[in-house]
Design an enzyme around this catalytic site. Structure first.
Site, PDB file in Angstrom:
ATOM      1  CE  LYS A   4      -3.251  -2.240   3.183  1.00  0.00           C
ATOM      2  NZ  LYS A   4      -3.728  -2.160   4.578  1.00  0.00           N
ATOM      3  N   GLY A   5       2.098   1.118   0.408  1.00  0.00           N
ATOM      4  CA  GLY A   5       2.940   2.294   0.699  1.00  0.00           C
ATOM      5  C   GLY A   5       3.053   3.311  -0.425  1.00  0.00           C
TER       6      GLY A   5
ATOM      7  CD  GLU B 128       8.479  -0.901  -2.685  1.00  0.00           C
ATOM      8  OE1 GLU B 128       7.502  -0.240  -2.273  1.00  0.00           O
ATOM      9  OE2 GLU B 128       8.818  -1.951  -2.161  1.00  0.00           O
ATOM     10  CG  ASP B 129       6.841   2.234   0.422  1.00  0.00           C
ATOM     11  OD1 ASP B 129       7.604   1.350  -0.041  1.00  0.00           O
ATOM     12  OD2 ASP B 129       6.157   2.039   1.454  1.00  0.00           O
TER      13      ASP B 129
ATOM     14  CG  ASP C  38      15.019  -0.593   4.997  1.00  0.00           C
ATOM     15  OD1 ASP C  38      16.079   0.012   5.209  1.00  0.00           O
ATOM     16  OD2 ASP C  38      14.385  -1.168   5.913  1.00  0.00           O
TER      17      ASP C  38
ATOM     18  CE  LYS D  94      14.685   3.161   6.268  1.00  0.00           C
ATOM     19  NZ  LYS D  94      13.588   2.946   7.248  1.00  0.00           N
TER      20      LYS D  94
ATOM     21  CG  PHE E 121      10.209   3.393  10.992  1.00  0.00           C
ATOM     22  CD1 PHE E 121      10.589   2.169  10.467  1.00  0.00           C
ATOM     23  CD2 PHE E 121       8.868   3.768  10.900  1.00  0.00           C
ATOM     24  CE1 PHE E 121       9.659   1.325   9.861  1.00  0.00           C
ATOM     25  CE2 PHE E 121       7.934   2.938  10.302  1.00  0.00           C
ATOM     26  CZ  PHE E 121       8.329   1.707   9.785  1.00  0.00           C
TER      27      PHE E 121
ATOM     28  CG  ASP F   8       2.434   1.049   7.313  1.00  0.00           C
ATOM     29  OD1 ASP F   8       3.366   0.868   6.504  1.00  0.00           O
ATOM     30  OD2 ASP F   8       1.972   0.135   8.016  1.00  0.00           O
TER      31      ASP F   8
ATOM     32  NE  ARG G  70      -0.875   1.916   4.901  1.00  0.00           N
ATOM     33  CZ  ARG G  70       0.218   1.218   4.579  1.00  0.00           C
ATOM     34  NH1 ARG G  70       1.194   1.801   3.933  1.00  0.00           N
ATOM     35  NH2 ARG G  70       0.333  -0.048   4.936  1.00  0.00           N
TER      36      ARG G  70
END
Ligand code: IMP
Ligand code: MG
Length: 176
Positions: free
Chosen positions: A42-43, A98-99, A102, A130, A151, A158, A164
């Protein structure tokens, strides 16, 4: 109202400026191509909505959803595709949206997976790179922001399904 444990690091204005820039670059690169923008739920849902409106070439869009088995907030690389694209990827120039990248395990799995489905090309657009916990040296073709650590929540991101809907991206500080 801003919570005390949130510190804004990218505000709504800065997001829009950067997304307009990304849209211009993507529009130039995909002129005359068969662009399919594939968002990772969902990001990426809010980023995706703004990004596609900043892209000026014709495109189709679709969403996928993945889950990864991992300890706590880090992923293990064991990815499950919970929801596959509904559009055939054959002959498409796929842009994965993509959000956050990582560890890199999720996006690398997705690149490998969709590269075997007859797509003409597969590239990556990530809102945030990140660097802190990178395991795989993945290539991000289009990157919104590099954020070294912490974070992050808001603008689709989220923590346990919270935050969100916030319009800016914030660092979530551990509560005292
Ligand atoms: P990776 O496989 O470790 O690269 O996992 C990336 C995914 O982990 C992202 O798509 C996010 O869903 C999630 N993630 C990683 N860092 C954060 C963060 O700071 N905030 C929210 N989600 C994060
Ligand atoms: Mg994600």
């Amino acid at each position: 109202m801003q919570e005390k444990n949130l510190k804004i690091i990218v505000d709504a204005g800065a997001l829009q400026i950067r997304i307009k820039e990304l849209g211009q670059i993507i529009s130039e690169d995909y002129a005359g191509k068969n662009l399919l923008v594939l968002g990772v739920l969902k990001g990426a849902f809010i980023f995706m909505a703004d990004l596609v409106r900043a892209i000026e070439v014709p495109l189709a869009l679709d969403f996928i959803q993945v889950s990864s088995y991992g300890k706590g907030s880090s992923s293990s690389g064991e990815i499950i595709l919970k929801s596959a694209p509904t559009i055939d990827l054959a002959g498409r120039d796929v842009l994965l949206v993509e959000d956050i990248v990582d560890s890199g395990l999720t996006i690398q799995w997705l690149i490998n997976h969709f590269s075997c489905q007859g797509a003409n090309s597969v590239k990556v657009c990530a809102l945030i790179d990140k660097g802190e916990r990178r395991v795989l040296p993945v290539h991000i073709d289009y990157c919104g922001f590099y954020i070294a650590q912490g974070f992050l929540v808001g603008y689709g991101l989220d923590m346990n399904e919270q935050y969100r809907s916030l319009p800016a991206i914030s660092h979530l500080r551990p509560s005292p």
